[in-house]
Design an enzyme around this catalytic site. Structure first.
Site, mmCIF file in Angstrom:
data_model
loop_
_atom_site.group_PDB
_atom_site.id
_atom_site.type_symbol
_atom_site.label_atom_id
_atom_site.label_comp_id
_atom_site.label_asym_id
_atom_site.label_seq_id
_atom_site.Cartn_x
_atom_site.Cartn_y
_atom_site.Cartn_z
ATOM 1 N N GLU A 1 29.339 -12.417 -30.611
ATOM 2 C CA GLU A 1 28.613 -13.373 -31.458
ATOM 3 C C GLU A 1 27.741 -12.641 -32.476
ATOM 4 O OE1 GLU A 1 29.160 -16.453 -31.509
ATOM 5 O OE2 GLU A 1 30.294 -16.723 -29.660
ATOM 6 N N HIS B 1 31.292 -13.969 -26.133
ATOM 7 C CA HIS B 1 32.041 -15.040 -25.473
ATOM 8 C C HIS B 1 33.442 -14.533 -25.127
ATOM 9 C CE1 HIS B 1 29.315 -18.518 -26.678
ATOM 10 N NE2 HIS B 1 29.662 -18.807 -25.450
ATOM 11 N N CYS C 1 24.518 -20.261 -23.660
ATOM 12 C CA CYS C 1 24.851 -18.923 -24.149
ATOM 13 C C CYS C 1 23.993 -18.600 -25.359
ATOM 14 C CB CYS C 1 26.336 -18.852 -24.493
ATOM 15 S SG CYS C 1 27.351 -19.046 -23.021
HETATM 16 N N1 PCA Z 1 29.358 -20.618 -21.344
HETATM 17 C C1 PCA Z 1 28.437 -21.639 -21.805
HETATM 18 C C2 PCA Z 1 27.284 -21.590 -20.869
HETATM 19 C C3 PCA Z 1 27.731 -20.805 -19.695
HETATM 20 C C4 PCA Z 1 28.976 -20.155 -20.138
HETATM 21 O O1 PCA Z 1 29.624 -19.306 -19.486
HETATM 22 C C5 PCA Z 1 28.105 -21.513 -23.283
HETATM 23 O O2 PCA Z 1 28.985 -21.098 -24.058
HETATM 24 O O3 PCA Z 1 27.002 -21.852 -23.704
#
Ligand code: PCA
Length: 199
Positions: A80, A166, A142
């Site tokens: 990100e 991610h 996240c």
């Molecule tokens: N993904 C979520 C919250 C926990 C996770 O593994 C997110 O993308 O916010």
């Protein structure tokens, strides 16, 4: 030897597992490129996650914080670029739900990742592990996690880099949801090791 804090999340939104939890548990205590991995699993709870990760930061004084989260539906590893001061989306595991409120009042709108995201993507691609920078971490846990850690670092002027990555779903989730692109845990873990190697 540097301490690298590597965080993942518990399962959420009714999914039966979270690949980031599996990876973080597997890598906890390992030494990668001479750096010690401290793996921790975070709750999916808007009222608790920030304090839990900041306690780990205080306790272990890492030089690097890499937080992992599941982005079910993405087909590649996505470091990100930015986290924003906003909470929105589905109710979390404790039933808390927000509608665009700020994570922190009187704090900046956003923070950029200080991880080497371009190098991470290039190195993953070199290893035939599909990757791309993402320009939105969403508005859920996240995003909140990355925002909180970056704010803590900036406010306290710490010599610490931090950001968020991610990852796609693992096969276990795709077996019960035919729409999900998925990777093996082995490949996801290999990708996380490549990312750590770029630090
Ligand atoms: N993904 C979520 C919250 C926990 C996770 O593994 C997110 O993308 O916010």
């Amino acid at each position: 030897m540097l301490n690298i804090l590597l965080t993942g999340f518990e399962a959420f939104l009714g999914m039966k597992s979270n690949p980031t939890e599996v990876i973080v548990r597997n890598l906890d205590g390992e030494t990668i490129n001479g750096n010690k991995i401290i793996g921790k699993v975070l709750p999916v709870d808007f009222t608790k996650t920030s304090s839990v990760i900041l306690e780990h930061v205080e306790e272990h004084q890492p030089s690097v914080v890499i937080s992992l989260g599941l982005a079910a539906g993405r087909n590649r590893i996505t470091p990100e670029r930015i986290a924003i001061n906003c909470m929105d989306g589905e109710a979390d595991n404790a039933g808390n739900q927000y509608d665009g409120q700020k994570i922190l009042e009187d704090a900046p709108d956003a923070y950029f990742s200080t991880l080497p995201i371009k190098n991470m993507v290039a190195k993953l691609q070199e290893h035939n592990l599909p990757a791309k920078i993402s320009n939105t971490a969403g508005t859920y846990l996240c995003n909140q996690t990355m925002y909180t850690v970056r704010h803590h670092i900036e406010t306290n002027k710490l010599n610490m880099i931090a950001g968020f990555v991610h990852i796609p779903a693992h096969h276990e989730l795709a077996t019960v949801n035919s729409k999900l692109p998925s990777w093996s845990v082995k490949d996801l873990e290999a990708a996380v090791k490549v990312i750590i190697g770029e630090i």
